[in-house]
Design a protein around this motif. Sequence first.
Motif, short mmCIF file in Angstrom:
data_model
loop_
_atom_site.label_atom_id
_atom_site.label_comp_id
_atom_site.label_asym_id
_atom_site.label_seq_id
_atom_site.Cartn_x
_atom_site.Cartn_y
_atom_site.Cartn_z
N GLU A 199 0.81 -1.23 0.00
CA GLU A 199 0.00 0.00 0.00
C GLU A 199 0.84 1.27 0.00
OE1 GLU A 199 -3.08 -0.12 2.99
OE2 GLU A 199 -4.20 -1.61 1.84
N THR A 200 2.08 1.19 0.50
CA THR A 200 2.87 2.43 0.63
C THR A 200 4.24 2.35 -0.05
OG1 THR A 200 4.12 1.86 2.64
CG2 THR A 200 1.86 2.67 2.95
N GLY A 201 4.71 1.16 -0.36
CA GLY A 201 6.05 1.00 -0.91
C GLY A 201 7.13 0.88 0.15
N TYR A 202 6.82 1.28 1.36
CA TYR A 202 7.85 1.28 2.42
C TYR A 202 8.06 -0.11 3.00
CZ TYR A 202 8.02 6.37 2.43
OH TYR A 202 8.21 7.67 2.07
N GLN A 203 9.31 -0.37 3.37
CA GLN A 203 9.64 -1.61 4.06
C GLN A 203 10.40 -1.26 5.32
OE1 GLN A 203 11.25 -3.50 0.25
NE2 GLN A 203 10.22 -5.23 1.22
N GLY A 204 10.07 -1.95 6.38
CA GLY A 204 10.70 -1.60 7.64
C GLY A 204 10.80 -2.79 8.56
N LYS A 205 11.08 -2.49 9.81
CA LYS A 205 11.31 -3.53 10.80
C LYS A 205 10.07 -3.62 11.70
CE LYS A 205 14.51 -4.66 14.52
NZ LYS A 205 15.56 -4.09 15.38
N LEU A 206 9.52 -4.81 11.81
CA LEU A 206 8.36 -5.03 12.69
C LEU A 206 8.85 -5.01 14.14
CD1 LEU A 206 5.33 -5.87 13.01
CD2 LEU A 206 6.14 -8.24 12.94
N LEU A 207 8.46 -3.97 14.88
CA LEU A 207 8.93 -3.85 16.27
C LEU A 207 8.01 -4.55 17.26
CD1 LEU A 207 9.94 -0.09 16.63
CD2 LEU A 207 11.37 -2.05 15.97
N TYR A 208 6.71 -4.61 16.91
CA TYR A 208 5.72 -5.08 17.89
C TYR A 208 4.45 -5.39 17.13
CZ TYR A 208 2.33 -4.75 21.76
OH TYR A 208 1.33 -5.01 22.66
N ILE A 209 3.72 -6.39 17.58
CA ILE A 209 2.36 -6.57 17.06
C ILE A 209 1.44 -6.81 18.25
CG2 ILE A 209 2.60 -9.05 16.56
CD1 ILE A 209 0.88 -8.33 13.92
N SER A 210 0.30 -6.17 18.23
CA SER A 210 -0.63 -6.24 19.36
C SER A 210 -1.23 -7.63 19.45
CB SER A 210 -1.76 -5.22 19.17
OG SER A 210 -2.72 -5.72 18.25
N PRO A 211 -1.84 -7.95 20.57
CA PRO A 211 -2.67 -9.15 20.60
C PRO A 211 -3.89 -8.93 19.69
CG PRO A 211 -2.95 -7.88 22.62
CD PRO A 211 -1.83 -7.24 21.86
N THR A 212 -4.72 -9.94 19.57
CA THR A 212 -5.93 -9.82 18.76
C THR A 212 -6.92 -8.91 19.48
OG1 THR A 212 -5.53 -12.04 17.93
CG2 THR A 212 -7.73 -11.14 17.61
N ILE A 213 -7.34 -7.87 18.79
CA ILE A 213 -8.28 -6.90 19.34
C ILE A 213 -9.54 -6.92 18.47
CG2 ILE A 213 -6.55 -5.50 20.52
CD1 ILE A 213 -6.32 -3.69 18.12
N VAL A 214 -10.66 -6.46 19.04
CA VAL A 214 -11.95 -6.63 18.34
C VAL A 214 -12.44 -5.28 17.81
CG1 VAL A 214 -12.61 -8.80 19.40
CG2 VAL A 214 -13.08 -6.68 20.63
N SER A 215 -12.83 -5.28 16.53
CA SER A 215 -13.04 -4.02 15.82
C SER A 215 -14.31 -3.29 16.23
CB SER A 215 -13.05 -4.29 14.32
OG SER A 215 -11.82 -4.86 13.95
N ASP A 216 -15.40 -3.98 16.45
CA ASP A 216 -16.68 -3.34 16.77
C ASP A 216 -17.55 -4.40 17.46
OD1 ASP A 216 -18.72 -1.50 16.91
OD2 ASP A 216 -19.11 -1.41 14.76
N PRO A 217 -17.17 -4.78 18.70
CA PRO A 217 -17.68 -6.03 19.28
C PRO A 217 -19.15 -6.03 19.66
CG PRO A 217 -16.38 -4.85 20.91
CD PRO A 217 -16.22 -4.11 19.60
N GLY A 218 -19.82 -4.87 19.58
CA GLY A 218 -21.27 -4.88 19.79
C GLY A 218 -22.00 -5.34 18.53
N MET A 219 -21.31 -5.28 17.39
CA MET A 219 -21.98 -5.51 16.11
C MET A 219 -21.40 -6.64 15.28
SD MET A 219 -22.46 -2.67 13.11
CE MET A 219 -23.21 -3.11 11.53
N SER A 220 -20.12 -6.96 15.48
CA SER A 220 -19.51 -7.96 14.60
C SER A 220 -18.43 -8.73 15.34
CB SER A 220 -18.93 -7.29 13.35
OG SER A 220 -17.64 -6.79 13.59
N SER A 221 -18.05 -9.86 14.74
CA SER A 221 -16.97 -10.66 15.30
C SER A 221 -15.63 -10.25 14.71
CB SER A 221 -17.22 -12.14 15.00
OG SER A 221 -17.07 -12.36 13.61
#
Lengths: 201, 201
Positions: free
Chosen positions: B108-130
């Motif tokens: 999407e951006t062309g940029y490449q970098g170093k993955l420093l951290y990734i969050s745990p699984t978080i829920v986008s809109d949990p009242g309405m969707s999974s």
Amino acid sequence: MALVPKVTSITALPASEARWIEFHKIAWTDQTGTSRIWEAASRKTRGSSGVDAVAIQTIIRHPSKPPSTIIILQYRPPADAICVEFPAGLVDQKETPSDASVRELHEETGYQGKLLYISPTIVSDPGMSSANMQLATIEVELKEGDKEPEQVLDEGEFIERVVVPLEELFPRLEEYNAKGMKVDARLWHWAAGLHFATTMR
Amino acid sequence: MALVPKVTSITALPASEARWIEFHKIAWTDQTGTSRIWEAASRKTRGSSGVDAVAIQTIIRHPSKPPSTIIILQYRPPADAICVEFPAGLVDQKETPSDASVRELHEETGYQGKLLYISPTIVSDPGMSSANMQLATIEVELKEGDKEPEQVLDEGEFIERVVVPLEELFPRLEEYNAKGMKVDARLWHWAAGLHFATTMR
């Protein structure tokens, strides 16, 4: 004593039975003029404000305690887990989002404060749904010795509120996740932005 | 020259035609033991990781420019507007969310970098969707004189990338909104957390 809520079955929901959400087939023309189809979910409850929901970023100020915010813990069937979120709720049919944010904060947490700011309408998951919201900032000024106020919950509503010092928010969300709760993506992003500003910059 | 995309019609989507999302009727028992029903939308595309999507909080470091992030502008039919978001995308069937975040940032951006951290699984809109996701932090180190890289877009993908100094992010989102774009709630929350840390505390 409250029981542990749980999902007992998941079945297909026929469109004719859906009361709260609906599915849309969106026909659109793209940047090359080509006709395309997108599938999306919508809430059926949107009122005159045009905004589905509000969430509240609360700032509690206290003479001898660090600045804090309030998060809520609530079982959410779509995640089949206790979710960790900012206080939030749907905007009533003829209500303004600003009024809804003050009302929801009071109902879910007992706290009342001053609405400092409300965001423009932002979109919750725009690849998948038309759901939108506004994020309010409410400041609560406490005095020494103020008691924790009572929540104003409907019967059958089980919402736990937790006051968290802002500096502890990000690690606290990591802890809740490690205990099996699911953190709302919007709250996580807010905490990550705050955490980034204070640690990694 | 690219045309302005637009929605031409919105009709009910029968469950039998839905390819990307589905509706669920969730039967659950609440904290009092009462049987209840919740309606929710789900993505049908979730792969072996169990995570629908990733988004990327990029930090660009440069010897003579202020620390910046990358946001993308992209027309989203469910919002019928250009949406302002972190780079993001669905996780492929057998891909890990970490790999997806490096891949999506590059595409999407062309940029490449170093993955420093990734969050745990978080829920986008949990009242309405999974729907769920993980938020990755990727650091891009640039040298003086580095050229802006090329995006790697599919044919028919129209994604504009914008590098924004972190200090200007929150007011920039307000400006985009004032111009009629819609800001993704998660990006807004990240910027609001960062802005709060640096201005209101």
